[in-house]
Enzyme design. Sequence first.
Site, PDB file in Angstrom:
ATOM      1  N   LEU A 156       0.836  -1.204   0.000  1.00  0.00           N
ATOM      2  CA  LEU A 156       0.000   0.000   0.000  1.00  0.00           C
ATOM      3  C   LEU A 156       0.872   1.256   0.000  1.00  0.00           C
ATOM      4  CD1 LEU A 156      -3.171   0.240   0.005  1.00  0.00           C
ATOM      5  CD2 LEU A 156      -2.899   1.202   2.299  1.00  0.00           C
ATOM      6  N   GLY A 157       1.787   1.311  -0.968  1.00  0.00           N
ATOM      7  CA  GLY A 157       2.550   2.530  -1.204  1.00  0.00           C
ATOM      8  C   GLY A 157       1.728   3.483  -2.055  1.00  0.00           C
ATOM      9  N   ARG A 158       2.410   4.317  -2.811  1.00  0.00           N
ATOM     10  CA  ARG A 158       1.708   5.320  -3.621  1.00  0.00           C
ATOM     11  C   ARG A 158       0.705   4.674  -4.563  1.00  0.00           C
ATOM     12  NH1 ARG A 158       7.158   6.959  -3.737  1.00  0.00           N
ATOM     13  NH2 ARG A 158       7.585   9.052  -2.918  1.00  0.00           N
ATOM     14  N   ILE A 159       1.176   3.683  -5.344  1.00  0.00           N
ATOM     15  CA  ILE A 159       0.309   3.066  -6.347  1.00  0.00           C
ATOM     16  C   ILE A 159      -0.787   2.239  -5.688  1.00  0.00           C
ATOM     17  CG2 ILE A 159       0.255   1.368  -8.222  1.00  0.00           C
ATOM     18  CD1 ILE A 159       3.102   2.382  -8.970  1.00  0.00           C
ATOM     19  N   ARG A 181       6.198  -5.564 -10.403  1.00  0.00           N
ATOM     20  CA  ARG A 181       7.348  -6.157 -11.077  1.00  0.00           C
ATOM     21  C   ARG A 181       7.126  -7.651 -11.200  1.00  0.00           C
ATOM     22  NH1 ARG A 181       9.112  -2.194 -13.323  1.00  0.00           N
ATOM     23  NH2 ARG A 181      11.132  -1.211 -12.932  1.00  0.00           N
ATOM     24  N   ASP A 205       0.769  -7.095 -16.389  1.00  0.00           N
ATOM     25  CA  ASP A 205       1.413  -6.063 -17.195  1.00  0.00           C
ATOM     26  C   ASP A 205       2.926  -6.254 -17.245  1.00  0.00           C
ATOM     27  OD1 ASP A 205       1.344  -3.603 -18.725  1.00  0.00           O
ATOM     28  OD2 ASP A 205       2.232  -2.606 -16.985  1.00  0.00           O
ATOM     29  N   GLU A 211      10.737 -10.181 -20.241  1.00  0.00           N
ATOM     30  CA  GLU A 211       9.961  -9.446 -21.238  1.00  0.00           C
ATOM     31  C   GLU A 211      10.895  -8.700 -22.192  1.00  0.00           C
ATOM     32  OE1 GLU A 211       8.787  -5.396 -18.874  1.00  0.00           O
ATOM     33  OE2 GLU A 211       7.670  -7.182 -18.289  1.00  0.00           O
ATOM     34  N   HIS A 252       3.622  -4.258 -20.609  1.00  0.00           N
ATOM     35  CA  HIS A 252       4.297  -3.379 -19.653  1.00  0.00           C
ATOM     36  C   HIS A 252       4.011  -1.918 -19.995  1.00  0.00           C
ATOM     37  CE1 HIS A 252       8.028  -3.025 -16.833  1.00  0.00           C
ATOM     38  NE2 HIS A 252       7.122  -2.094 -16.569  1.00  0.00           N
TER      39      HIS A 252
END
Length: 315
Positions: A153-156, A234, A258, A263, A281
């Site tokens: 639960l960081g920024r994103i 990631r 994503d 990749e 991505h």
Amino acid sequence: MSKPVVLQMGAYPEWDEVPLSAQYDLRRYFEAADKEAFLAECGAEVRAIATRGELGASRKIIEACPNLELISIYGVGFDAVDLEACRERGIQVTNTPDVLTGDVADLGVAMMLAVARGIVGAEAWVRGGQWAAKGNYPLQRRIWGKKAGILGLGRIGFEIAQRLRGFGMDIAYSDIAAKDYAADLTFIADPVALARHSEFLFVALAASGQTRHIVNREVIEALGPEGVLVNVSRASNIDEAALIAALQDGRLGAAALDVFDNEPQIDPRFLELPNVLLQPHQASGTVETRKAMGELVRNNLAAHFAGQPLLTPVV
């Protein structure tokens, strides 16, 4: 006065290439046929590296640049940069947080909707003539009121939660510790317990050695045959072999991804799975965000060479 020499690890859009070329003597690593010889020739002149999150900078590259002062990352992830090597040599590192947060959260939620409502398959149903020939598309699953878990639960992760509120979802999260800015969300420390609680599990935590394969077989099986896994963080945070096996035999309902190991040469088994949504991505892939990311890379470089504080330091 000569321009500072900057090693450019990968291509950037033209709107970044032009001002970078004007300000710096760019040495384009990604264009070199013999990269080792290229570094041997110019490495001693390099004072900064401009890279992308997925490209990073290895210890070998860092050590080939004995006068390196700064690594400026185009992206929020810094797991591909050898931070230990940077600390050993006093090299500063910056990234581009905040400017991409909203777009990554948007795509994560869009991926959830696409999987749950069968949007990709339904569109193909119309284009392929099955609607007219066979009737309505098979029924899908609702979103509103369901249980969502956010791993990190960081920024994103927080912005994903903000968007999920609009669907009236029961939102829980897992992190190192409970967050004071998320008092109305349910904190579940154990990722397995979070997965067991969730119908949709979002992976949004930063990648590190400690988080590698944090979404393992146990977490995946706890999410279960009706569960959906969404990864906008990631690839290393997920055990891909365990994920593919669970998708193949129905121990996991579906996944929306994503990011991938190796990749863009992703595991070909993903291409055969009907219960996975694949994205290239592109979570931060809007014109607005990519321009802001490039500007922040340049501003960090400019601040460093002007002897001013860095805007977004990592190390």
